[in-house]
Motif scaffolding. Structure first.
Motif, mmCIF file in Angstrom:
data_model
loop_
_atom_site.group_PDB
_atom_site.id
_atom_site.type_symbol
_atom_site.label_atom_id
_atom_site.label_comp_id
_atom_site.label_asym_id
_atom_site.label_seq_id
_atom_site.Cartn_x
_atom_site.Cartn_y
_atom_site.Cartn_z
ATOM 1 N N UNK A 1 41.290 41.750 31.898
ATOM 2 C CA UNK A 1 41.221 42.544 33.127
ATOM 3 C C UNK A 1 42.252 42.147 34.179
ATOM 4 N N UNK A 2 42.519 40.854 34.388
ATOM 5 C CA UNK A 2 43.550 40.529 35.379
ATOM 6 C C UNK A 2 44.915 41.115 35.018
ATOM 7 N N UNK B 1 36.467 49.623 31.910
ATOM 8 C CA UNK B 1 35.519 49.798 30.807
ATOM 9 C C UNK B 1 36.262 50.061 29.498
ATOM 10 N N UNK B 2 37.273 50.908 29.555
ATOM 11 C CA UNK B 2 38.049 51.215 28.348
ATOM 12 C C UNK B 2 38.740 49.968 27.795
ATOM 13 N N UNK B 3 39.200 49.088 28.679
ATOM 14 C CA UNK B 3 39.839 47.845 28.233
ATOM 15 C C UNK B 3 38.879 46.978 27.424
ATOM 16 N N UNK B 4 37.597 47.194 27.623
ATOM 17 C CA UNK B 4 36.588 46.427 26.905
ATOM 18 C C UNK B 4 35.990 47.207 25.742
ATOM 19 N N UNK C 1 35.148 43.270 39.748
ATOM 20 C CA UNK C 1 35.627 43.863 41.003
ATOM 21 C C UNK C 1 36.920 43.232 41.484
ATOM 22 N N UNK C 2 37.006 41.923 41.346
ATOM 23 C CA UNK C 2 38.163 41.212 41.889
ATOM 24 C C UNK C 2 39.437 41.340 41.091
ATOM 25 N N UNK C 3 39.331 41.649 39.826
ATOM 26 C CA UNK C 3 40.522 41.668 38.992
ATOM 27 C C UNK C 3 41.001 43.049 38.584
ATOM 28 N N UNK C 4 40.172 44.017 38.718
ATOM 29 C CA UNK C 4 40.638 45.342 38.304
ATOM 30 C C UNK C 4 40.545 46.343 39.436
ATOM 31 N N UNK C 5 39.470 46.328 40.154
ATOM 32 C CA UNK C 5 39.271 47.339 41.189
ATOM 33 C C UNK C 5 39.984 46.946 42.462
#
Length: 85
Positions: A19-20, A60-63, A81-85
């Motif tokens: 995600x980051x 979500x798709x990344x997972x 929240x902190x790494x994607x949004x």
């Protein structure tokens, strides 16, 4: 500017470990600004930005989760929240 170093390892990676990187790549696209320029009808209650919805779904798709109903699992997850949004 964040830098990512890729290292080969035998350790198992968490499903949300990418995600980051996904978030950093999305930041380079100006996706937030472009999506938030699209007008939408405002409903009563809290308005969620177009970019927050798109980035959440991309997370979500990344997972490997292809249904937005899975977002509930991450509603209070500070890492998500902190790494994607």
């Amino acid at each position: 500017m964040q830098k990512f170093i890729f290292v080969q390892s035998d350790e198992e990676i968490m499903p949300i470990g990418g995600l980051p990187l996904a978030g950093a790549l999305l930041d380079k696209t100006n996706l937030n600004e472009r999506l938030n320029k699209i007008p939408v009808a405002i409903l009563k209650g809290t308005r969620i930005s177009n970019s927050d919805i798109a980035r959440s779904y991309l997370g979500l798709l990344c997972q490997g989760k292809n249904d937005f109903q899975y977002i509930e699992e991450f509603r209070d997850d500070p890492f998500f929240k902190g790494h994607l949004i």
